[in-house]
Design a protein around this motif. Sequence first.
Motif, short mmCIF file in Angstrom:
data_model
loop_
_atom_site.label_atom_id
_atom_site.label_comp_id
_atom_site.label_asym_id
_atom_site.label_seq_id
_atom_site.Cartn_x
_atom_site.Cartn_y
_atom_site.Cartn_z
N PHE A 32 -32.86 -3.56 12.30
CA PHE A 32 -31.78 -3.16 13.21
C PHE A 32 -30.70 -4.24 13.27
O PHE A 32 -29.50 -3.93 13.35
N ARG A 33 -31.11 -5.50 13.26
CA ARG A 33 -30.11 -6.57 13.25
C ARG A 33 -29.23 -6.47 12.01
O ARG A 33 -27.99 -6.57 12.11
N ARG A 34 -29.84 -6.26 10.87
CA ARG A 34 -29.07 -6.21 9.64
C ARG A 34 -28.14 -5.00 9.62
O ARG A 34 -26.97 -5.11 9.24
N ILE A 35 -28.63 -3.83 10.04
CA ILE A 35 -27.77 -2.64 10.06
C ILE A 35 -26.60 -2.84 11.03
O ILE A 35 -25.47 -2.44 10.75
N GLY A 36 -26.89 -3.48 12.17
CA GLY A 36 -25.81 -3.77 13.10
C GLY A 36 -24.75 -4.66 12.49
O GLY A 36 -23.55 -4.45 12.67
N GLU A 37 -25.18 -5.65 11.72
CA GLU A 37 -24.24 -6.56 11.08
C GLU A 37 -23.45 -5.87 9.97
O GLU A 37 -22.36 -6.34 9.60
N LEU A 38 -23.98 -4.78 9.43
CA LEU A 38 -23.25 -4.01 8.42
C LEU A 38 -22.16 -3.14 9.03
O LEU A 38 -21.40 -2.50 8.31
N GLY A 39 -22.13 -3.08 10.38
CA GLY A 39 -21.01 -2.43 11.05
C GLY A 39 -21.24 -1.01 11.51
O GLY A 39 -20.27 -0.30 11.79
N ILE A 40 -22.49 -0.56 11.64
CA ILE A 40 -22.74 0.82 12.07
C ILE A 40 -22.02 1.11 13.39
O ILE A 40 -21.98 0.28 14.29
N ARG A 41 -21.46 2.30 13.48
CA ARG A 41 -20.72 2.67 14.68
C ARG A 41 -20.73 4.18 14.85
O ARG A 41 -21.21 4.92 13.98
N ALA A 42 -20.18 4.63 15.95
CA ALA A 42 -20.14 6.06 16.25
C ALA A 42 -19.44 6.81 15.13
O ALA A 42 -18.42 6.36 14.59
N GLY A 43 -20.03 7.96 14.79
CA GLY A 43 -19.43 8.82 13.77
C GLY A 43 -19.94 8.59 12.37
O GLY A 43 -19.64 9.39 11.47
N TRP A 44 -20.71 7.51 12.15
CA TRP A 44 -21.22 7.26 10.80
C TRP A 44 -22.20 8.34 10.37
O TRP A 44 -22.91 8.93 11.21
N ARG A 45 -22.25 8.57 9.07
CA ARG A 45 -23.24 9.46 8.46
C ARG A 45 -24.24 8.59 7.72
O ARG A 45 -23.85 7.79 6.85
N CYS A 46 -25.53 8.75 8.04
CA CYS A 46 -26.57 7.86 7.52
C CYS A 46 -27.67 8.66 6.83
O CYS A 46 -28.04 9.74 7.30
N GLU A 62 -28.94 6.87 17.90
CA GLU A 62 -28.34 6.28 19.10
C GLU A 62 -27.04 5.55 18.75
O GLU A 62 -26.09 5.55 19.54
N ARG A 63 -26.98 4.94 17.58
CA ARG A 63 -25.78 4.18 17.20
C ARG A 63 -24.64 5.07 16.73
O ARG A 63 -23.47 4.77 16.98
N PHE A 105 -22.52 9.31 2.32
CA PHE A 105 -22.92 8.62 3.54
C PHE A 105 -22.24 7.27 3.67
O PHE A 105 -21.93 6.59 2.68
N ASP A 106 -22.05 6.86 4.93
CA ASP A 106 -21.56 5.52 5.24
C ASP A 106 -22.67 4.48 5.10
O ASP A 106 -22.39 3.31 4.82
N LEU A 107 -23.91 4.91 5.30
CA LEU A 107 -25.06 4.01 5.19
C LEU A 107 -26.22 4.76 4.55
O LEU A 107 -26.55 5.87 4.98
N VAL A 108 -26.82 4.14 3.55
CA VAL A 108 -28.08 4.61 2.98
C VAL A 108 -29.08 3.46 3.13
O VAL A 108 -28.78 2.32 2.75
N HIS A 109 -30.24 3.76 3.69
CA HIS A 109 -31.24 2.73 3.97
C HIS A 109 -32.61 3.20 3.51
O HIS A 109 -32.99 4.36 3.75
N ALA A 110 -33.34 2.31 2.85
CA ALA A 110 -34.73 2.58 2.47
C ALA A 110 -35.55 1.32 2.71
O ALA A 110 -35.15 0.23 2.27
N ARG A 111 -36.67 1.47 3.41
CA ARG A 111 -37.53 0.32 3.70
C ARG A 111 -38.94 0.59 3.19
O ARG A 111 -39.56 1.60 3.53
N LEU A 112 -39.45 -0.32 2.38
CA LEU A 112 -40.81 -0.23 1.84
C LEU A 112 -41.02 1.10 1.11
O LEU A 112 -42.02 1.77 1.29
N VAL A 113 -40.05 1.45 0.29
CA VAL A 113 -40.08 2.72 -0.46
C VAL A 113 -40.13 2.47 -1.96
O VAL A 113 -41.06 2.89 -2.65
N LEU A 114 -39.13 1.77 -2.50
CA LEU A 114 -38.99 1.67 -3.95
C LEU A 114 -40.17 0.98 -4.61
O LEU A 114 -40.54 1.34 -5.73
N VAL A 115 -40.76 0.00 -3.95
CA VAL A 115 -41.85 -0.75 -4.55
C VAL A 115 -43.01 0.16 -4.97
O VAL A 115 -43.75 -0.14 -5.91
N HIS A 116 -43.14 1.31 -4.32
CA HIS A 116 -44.26 2.21 -4.59
C HIS A 116 -43.94 3.32 -5.59
O HIS A 116 -44.84 4.07 -5.97
N LEU A 117 -42.68 3.46 -5.97
CA LEU A 117 -42.28 4.61 -6.78
C LEU A 117 -42.45 4.35 -8.27
O LEU A 117 -42.26 3.23 -8.75
#
Length: 266
Positions: A32-46, A62-63, A105-117
């Motif tokens: 969440f800290r990192r996504i916040g620093e990337l500038g997420i704001r109202a209206g973004w598509r994620c 919520e963001r 999208f304004d943001l694409v996020h994947a956590r602990l996904v690619l390592v297993h594919l």
Amino acid sequence: MTGEHRYLLDNARAEAGTRFAALSAIFDPPTFRRIGELGIRAGWRCWEVGAGGPSVPRWLAERVGPTGRVLATDIDVSWTLEAASPVVEVRRHDVARDEPPAETFDLVHARLVLVHLADRERALRSMVAALRPGGRLLLEDADPALQPLSAPYESGPRERLANRIRIGFRAMLAERGADLAYGRRLPALLRAAGLADVAAEAYFPIASPACDLLETATIAHIREGLVTGGHATEEDVDRHLANIADGGMDLATAPMISAWGRAEEK
């Protein structure tokens, strides 16, 4: 995923819910800290790829607020469905096999996904293709080879047993196609994909109740494989779980590498 690339820690097991809760407690704050620093704001598509549990889609919703949108996808959405709302769409999707969403999208996020594919390259291309100009991609993946131990301070027999079982767990992951040194490659992969402003950081959790909870749920999940694969006996597993329950061990998870970049403006 099937065959040698079958995901070891699938969502269908009862332990998955406990694992998601522990992973959220450990990794949500830095995510969440990192996504916040990337500038997420109202209206973004994620687009939350391989969402697993509901915590990240809910936080994104919520963001971005009612004018934004969150698409949460996974190959098994059993646990993700809890996050469904007017802002969050939950969709079954295999990022390594299916075509990317038609939208961008304004943001694409994947956590602990690619390592297993099995087809990590295709999955990464799919996520990059889904970025709108100026959109951010944040990939977060484990790198167990950077720090392979369950108990980095091996001070006695309890820690030695924990580390022996962790070696078995890593072997089981590798047998199913996981790349145990993948996390460190993320910055180079993002640059090769043409993203700008690429940077990365590592997060290494150790010695917390959530680490103990994650270890307990994971070992319960893979117990049969540990025993049948000759990595541990039933007695070993019982003793390790009892040792965790007794407290006092400093158990670590694998370091997580977070890497991010921005799609060039067109």
